[in-house]
Design a protein around this motif. Structure first.
Motif, PDB file in Angstrom:
ATOM      1  N   UNK A 193     -42.768  -4.903 -38.471  1.00 33.95           N
ATOM      2  CA  UNK A 193     -42.284  -4.353 -37.207  1.00 33.95           C
ATOM      3  C   UNK A 193     -43.318  -4.557 -36.105  1.00 33.95           C
ATOM      4  N   UNK A 194     -44.566  -4.275 -36.406  1.00 34.76           N
ATOM      5  CA  UNK A 194     -45.633  -4.397 -35.406  1.00 34.76           C
ATOM      6  C   UNK A 194     -45.806  -5.853 -34.947  1.00 34.76           C
ATOM      7  N   UNK A 195     -45.693  -6.778 -35.869  1.00 34.45           N
ATOM      8  CA  UNK A 195     -45.886  -8.189 -35.526  1.00 34.45           C
ATOM      9  C   UNK A 195     -44.774  -8.711 -34.621  1.00 34.45           C
ATOM     10  N   UNK A 196     -43.565  -8.172 -34.777  1.00 33.05           N
ATOM     11  CA  UNK A 196     -42.465  -8.633 -33.933  1.00 33.05           C
ATOM     12  C   UNK A 196     -42.721  -8.287 -32.465  1.00 33.05           C
ATOM     13  N   UNK A 197     -43.367  -7.164 -32.215  1.00 31.54           N
ATOM     14  CA  UNK A 197     -43.722  -6.808 -30.836  1.00 31.54           C
ATOM     15  C   UNK A 197     -44.622  -7.873 -30.232  1.00 31.54           C
ATOM     16  N   UNK A 198     -45.594  -8.330 -31.000  1.00 32.83           N
ATOM     17  CA  UNK A 198     -46.504  -9.383 -30.526  1.00 32.83           C
ATOM     18  C   UNK A 198     -45.758 -10.694 -30.332  1.00 32.83           C
ATOM     19  N   UNK A 246     -39.495  -0.004 -32.434  1.00 35.44           N
ATOM     20  CA  UNK A 246     -38.321  -0.859 -32.277  1.00 35.44           C
ATOM     21  C   UNK A 246     -37.553  -0.528 -31.006  1.00 35.44           C
ATOM     22  N   UNK A 247     -37.506   0.742 -30.642  1.00 41.09           N
ATOM     23  CA  UNK A 247     -36.909   1.099 -29.349  1.00 41.09           C
ATOM     24  C   UNK A 247     -37.693   0.464 -28.204  1.00 41.09           C
ATOM     25  N   UNK A 248     -39.015   0.475 -28.324  1.00 41.34           N
ATOM     26  CA  UNK A 248     -39.839  -0.099 -27.268  1.00 41.34           C
ATOM     27  C   UNK A 248     -39.797  -1.623 -27.267  1.00 41.34           C
ATOM     28  N   UNK A 249     -39.475  -2.234 -28.397  1.00 40.07           N
ATOM     29  CA  UNK A 249     -39.262  -3.684 -28.385  1.00 40.07           C
ATOM     30  C   UNK A 249     -38.074  -4.022 -27.494  1.00 40.07           C
ATOM     31  N   UNK A 250     -37.018  -3.225 -27.592  1.00 40.20           N
ATOM     32  CA  UNK A 250     -35.866  -3.435 -26.712  1.00 40.20           C
ATOM     33  C   UNK A 250     -36.247  -3.182 -25.260  1.00 40.20           C
ATOM     34  N   UNK A 251     -36.974  -2.104 -25.009  1.00 44.00           N
ATOM     35  CA  UNK A 251     -37.416  -1.809 -23.649  1.00 44.00           C
ATOM     36  C   UNK A 251     -38.361  -2.881 -23.125  1.00 44.00           C
ATOM     37  N   UNK A 252     -39.214  -3.413 -23.991  1.00 45.75           N
ATOM     38  CA  UNK A 252     -40.120  -4.481 -23.580  1.00 45.75           C
ATOM     39  C   UNK A 252     -39.311  -5.674 -23.059  1.00 45.75           C
TER      40      UNK A 252
END
Length: 380
Positions: free
Chosen positions: A9-14, A132-138
């Motif tokens: 999950x963390x790597x997907x943000x990057x 994951x919510x913040x990935x969408x917001x990002x």
């Protein structure tokens, strides 16, 4: 919960940031969106604040000021940066934030290598869903932050919609139905309190409203006629002098729209997106339909295709029966926002797969439209 799952999950943000320039990480175009750098840091702050500081006895804080810099709205945790000033923080640097993420991940690996009780496990799972919510917001914040750039930069090649079949209607019979989360998987507290509702017979569209259909509303003067608008919506339209959905531009008589892959010709068959609740309500009023309430949407969901757009409902965001707010700062996650907001259902092309479930209750103020929001008509 394994560290491998956590790291995935963390790597997907990057990964979402892989095509950005350093300057892209800092920009904040409005008070309701955040810089990419802030998302990277805040999701990390969550694990530091609610997991490591509480459960790893030997933990040493990465930086004493980061709790102030990257707290979002948790009053119980302490003071925080003013929301509309997040884009002014050129320091700490982007490099510092990546170092912060690496440090927290190392400490989380240390903690997760030990025997964890249920409380710790649940907090880590909440933290990952939060990220994951913040990935969408990002994704959606990045789109808003960059679209004012006249170069219309292309930074992400994501599928912004899927093909739709011709419009049809799904009939739902009158009856007593149960709504709300059930099962053993993860859910947010605002989905709990499963309860019964009585619904009269109704029909709901099998498809979302398309750009072409919405364009007819525009051409017939929809943005100039107060008859179709709620009072607050008409005030919002006139005050902001609006005549098009967000990201649309009329250039030499042709309509284009900004996407994360650059400026594109408007696809008339694609579902309309980036419309506010006010615009959705005005459109269905013009078309002779209505918006479904959230109970109707949830009951009909199993018979519909959804996930391209968050779908506005005509329901105010309020607690379910027997809603229980969590103790402490975690309790600020959902409960305190149950006022002056409208519920959206479904999910969008930017939503993590596990968050696109029929009981998920998204919520935004009625004037906001920077999310991938759409319209599904309903009728008696």
């Amino acid at each position: 919960m394994t560290f491998e799952k956590y790291k995935q999950v963390r790597d997907y943000t990057i990964q979402l940031c892989s095509h950005l320039e350093t300057e892209d990480f800092v920009v904040q175009a409005s008070a309701h969106v955040s810089p990419t750098k802030w998302h990277l840091a805040h999701t990390t702050w969550f694990f530091e604040t609610f997991v490591l500081k509480k459960y790893l006895t030997e933990y040493k804080e990465f930086h004493p000021d980061f709790s102030y810099f990257f707290n979002s709205y948790y009053n119980a945790v302490g003071e925080r940066t003013v929301r509309d000033q997040r884009g002014l923080m050129t320091r700490p640097s982007v490099e510092d934030v990546f170092d912060y993420r690496d440090y927290i991940d190392e400490q989380m690996q240390l903690l997760m290598g030990r025997s964890l009780n249920e409380e710790i496990e649940q907090t880590i799972v909440l933290g990952l869903n939060h990220e994951q919510q913040h990935q969408e917001l990002l994704i959606t914040d990045l789109k808003y932050n960059l679209w004012l750039n006249p170069l219309y930069p292309a930074v992400l090649n994501i599928r912004e919609y899927s093909a739709q079949k011709s419009r049809g209607w799904q009939k739902i019979n009158e009856g007593l139905y149960s709504i709300g989360f059930e099962g053993n998987g993860f859910c947010y507290d605002n989905e709990q309190g499963r309860h019964q509702v009585f619904l009269e017979e109704f029909s709901i569209s099998t498809n979302l409203v398309t750009n072409g259909e919405y364009l007819e509303f525009i051409k017939e003067g929809g943005y100039q006629n107060p008859v179709f608008w709620l009072s607050d919506g008409w005030a919002w339209v006139t005050e902001n002098q609006l005549s098009l959905p967000l990201y649309w531009k009329e250039i030499e008589g042709k309509y284009k729209c900004y996407t994360l892959d650059g400026l594109k010709e408007l696809d008339l068959n694609a579902p309309i997106t980036h419309v506010s609740f006010y615009e959705a309500a005005a459109y269905v009023e013009w078309a002779g339909y209505r918006l479904p309430n959230e109970a109707e949407w949830e009951v009909a969901a199993e018979k519909l295709n959804w996930g391209d757009r968050w779908e506005w409902t005509n329901s105010a965001y309020l607690p379910y029966p027997r809603y229980q707010k969590a103790a402490g700062a975690i309790g600020e996650y959902n409960g305190k926002f149950m006022i002056n907001q409208m519920v959206l259902r479904g999910g969008s092309v930017a939503t993590s797969a596990g968050h696109s479930r029929k009981t998920y209750r998204n919520f935004f103020h009625p004037q906001f439209r920077w999310q991938f929001t759409g319209i599904r008509p309903c009728q008696k």
